[in-house]
Every structure is written in C-alpha cells, then in structure tokens.
Design a protein around this motif. Sequence first.
Motif, mmCIF file in Angstrom:
data_model
loop_
_atom_site.group_PDB
_atom_site.id
_atom_site.type_symbol
_atom_site.label_atom_id
_atom_site.label_comp_id
_atom_site.label_asym_id
_atom_site.label_seq_id
_atom_site.Cartn_x
_atom_site.Cartn_y
_atom_site.Cartn_z
ATOM 1 N N ALA A 149 3.245 10.579 -9.409
ATOM 2 C CA ALA A 149 2.452 10.882 -10.604
ATOM 3 C C ALA A 149 1.711 12.213 -10.465
ATOM 4 N N ALA A 150 1.407 12.593 -9.214
ATOM 5 C CA ALA A 150 0.695 13.859 -8.966
ATOM 6 C C ALA A 150 1.646 15.042 -8.819
ATOM 7 N N GLY A 151 2.949 14.812 -9.051
ATOM 8 C CA GLY A 151 3.899 15.911 -9.092
ATOM 9 C C GLY A 151 4.804 16.091 -7.889
ATOM 10 N N ALA A 152 4.707 15.225 -6.889
ATOM 11 C CA ALA A 152 5.596 15.336 -5.728
ATOM 12 C C ALA A 152 6.979 14.803 -6.098
ATOM 13 N N ASP A 153 8.023 15.395 -5.512
ATOM 14 C CA ASP A 153 9.359 14.844 -5.725
ATOM 15 C C ASP A 153 9.507 13.581 -4.873
ATOM 16 N N GLU A 154 10.592 12.866 -5.051
ATOM 17 C CA GLU A 154 10.747 11.563 -4.397
ATOM 18 C C GLU A 154 10.661 11.642 -2.877
ATOM 19 N N ARG A 164 9.289 14.007 -0.958
ATOM 20 C CA ARG A 164 7.937 14.411 -0.532
ATOM 21 C C ARG A 164 6.953 13.273 -0.771
ATOM 22 N N ALA A 165 7.085 12.558 -1.864
ATOM 23 C CA ALA A 165 6.191 11.429 -2.150
ATOM 24 C C ALA A 165 6.316 10.364 -1.062
ATOM 25 N N ALA A 166 7.549 10.077 -0.651
ATOM 26 C CA ALA A 166 7.767 9.081 0.402
ATOM 27 C C ALA A 166 7.177 9.546 1.728
ATOM 28 N N GLU A 167 7.363 10.820 2.061
ATOM 29 C CA GLU A 167 6.814 11.368 3.306
ATOM 30 C C GLU A 167 5.289 11.331 3.306
ATOM 31 N N LEU A 168 4.706 11.773 2.195
ATOM 32 C CA LEU A 168 3.244 11.797 2.098
ATOM 33 C C LEU A 168 2.652 10.398 2.110
ATOM 34 N N LEU A 177 0.833 -1.204 0.000
ATOM 35 C CA LEU A 177 0.000 0.000 0.000
ATOM 36 C C LEU A 177 0.870 1.257 0.000
ATOM 37 N N ARG A 178 1.928 1.219 0.783
ATOM 38 C CA ARG A 178 2.842 2.369 0.845
ATOM 39 C C ARG A 178 3.477 2.622 -0.516
ATOM 40 N N ALA A 179 3.882 1.570 -1.197
ATOM 41 C CA ALA A 179 4.485 1.719 -2.527
ATOM 42 C C ALA A 179 3.474 2.284 -3.527
ATOM 43 N N MET A 180 2.214 1.805 -3.467
ATOM 44 C CA MET A 180 1.187 2.343 -4.357
ATOM 45 C C MET A 180 0.975 3.836 -4.104
ATOM 46 N N LEU A 181 0.948 4.215 -2.830
ATOM 47 C CA LEU A 181 0.789 5.620 -2.478
ATOM 48 C C LEU A 181 1.960 6.452 -3.007
ATOM 49 N N THR A 182 3.163 5.966 -2.809
ATOM 50 C CA THR A 182 4.348 6.699 -3.269
ATOM 51 C C THR A 182 4.266 6.949 -4.770
ATOM 52 N N GLN A 183 3.911 5.929 -5.525
ATOM 53 C CA GLN A 183 3.804 6.081 -6.979
ATOM 54 C C GLN A 183 2.725 7.090 -7.357
#
Length: 191
Positions: free
Chosen positions: A142-147, A149-153, A132-138
């Motif tokens: 895709a929504a424009g977050a950098d790596e 920020r994507a991991a944090e979010l 689930l975490r990996a799906m969220l990161t991706q």
Amino acid sequence: MAGRKQFDVDEALRRAMHVFWRWGYSEASIDRLTEGTGLGRGSLYGTFGDKSTLFRKSLERYAQTYHPLYYQALTAPHPDPGAVISDYLQVTLNRIADPTVPDGCLLTVSATQFPALDAEGQTMVRTMIDGLRAMLTQAFLAAGADEQRAAELALCTLATNKSLAVLSRAGFSAEDLATVAAAAARIPGRP
C-alpha cells in the motif's frame, strides 16, 4: 454457592500471561503459575485445563491485546515504506516501555522455545507470526513497494521487531532500542 468461581477469571488469565511472558513456556512451572495467578492447583486446572491449554489461552489473550495495535498502525496511510516500519516498530517500543508488563514479547519468547511447545502451541505461534508478516507485506504494498520488496521489508521488519524484544530483555536502554527502530526505518531508502 457451589460451582461459582470465587475469583476473576480474566484477571487470572492476564496474570498467567505475564508468567509465560516473563519465564517462557519451559520455565513457567505450575508453582510459578499458581503463585503468579494467586490460584491453587485445583482452581488453575479446573478453570484453564493443563499447562499447554493455559499457555495457548495466554498467547491468544496477548494477541487480542497487542495485534490490534499493530493492525491500526499498519492500516493507516503511509507515504512510503519507511513510515510503515516506523509506525510498526513504535507499537513495539510503546509495549516495551510499559512498566506494567514484562520485558520483551510473549510471542518472541514463545518462538525461542518452539521445540518445548506442543503441536497446537507451535501452530499458534507460527500462525501469529505469519499473520504479522502478512499484515506488514500488505502495508508495504500500500505504501508503494513492489511485491518482492514488500516481502523483503516485511521479513526484515518482523526480524527487527523480534530483536527489539530480545534486546529489551537483555537490558538495552530505551534509547538503544529507539536507535535500532530509527535505523530500520531508513532501510527502504537504500538501493
């Protein structure tokens, strides 16, 4: 006819999943499982194996039921990271609002009882959460977050998802849960 099941195996598994979901692994006694499924001990063991095996089959059934909904929400186009959070948590709120299932989340309940699970059960729980975490990161990427920020979010959204499940089990209202989800969706807009 000898050897033929006289019950619906899929329905028995769904009911067993609900027992684990409601009580957690530790409190899902064989008596509760037989009562919840309507099966005798012999049929339960003969069909599903031991409690740990039945738990893993139940968790797999849970993932097969709900994870495609998360996948669908996360693979839709999102104009920004807040929309990712909103869509993901809406799946959670919809599941929580479903009166036909126990409160909370089987995966969350299982994570809280991690030490009681056997090694295979622990691996399964952690693998599902990591997935689930990996799906969220991706989705955040895709929504424009950098790596970073994507991991944090992704981690923050996953934690919010799990907290919604816990709060629902504690009797918090649908309005309270929606407030948490809406506040979480506003997080990406902050510096």
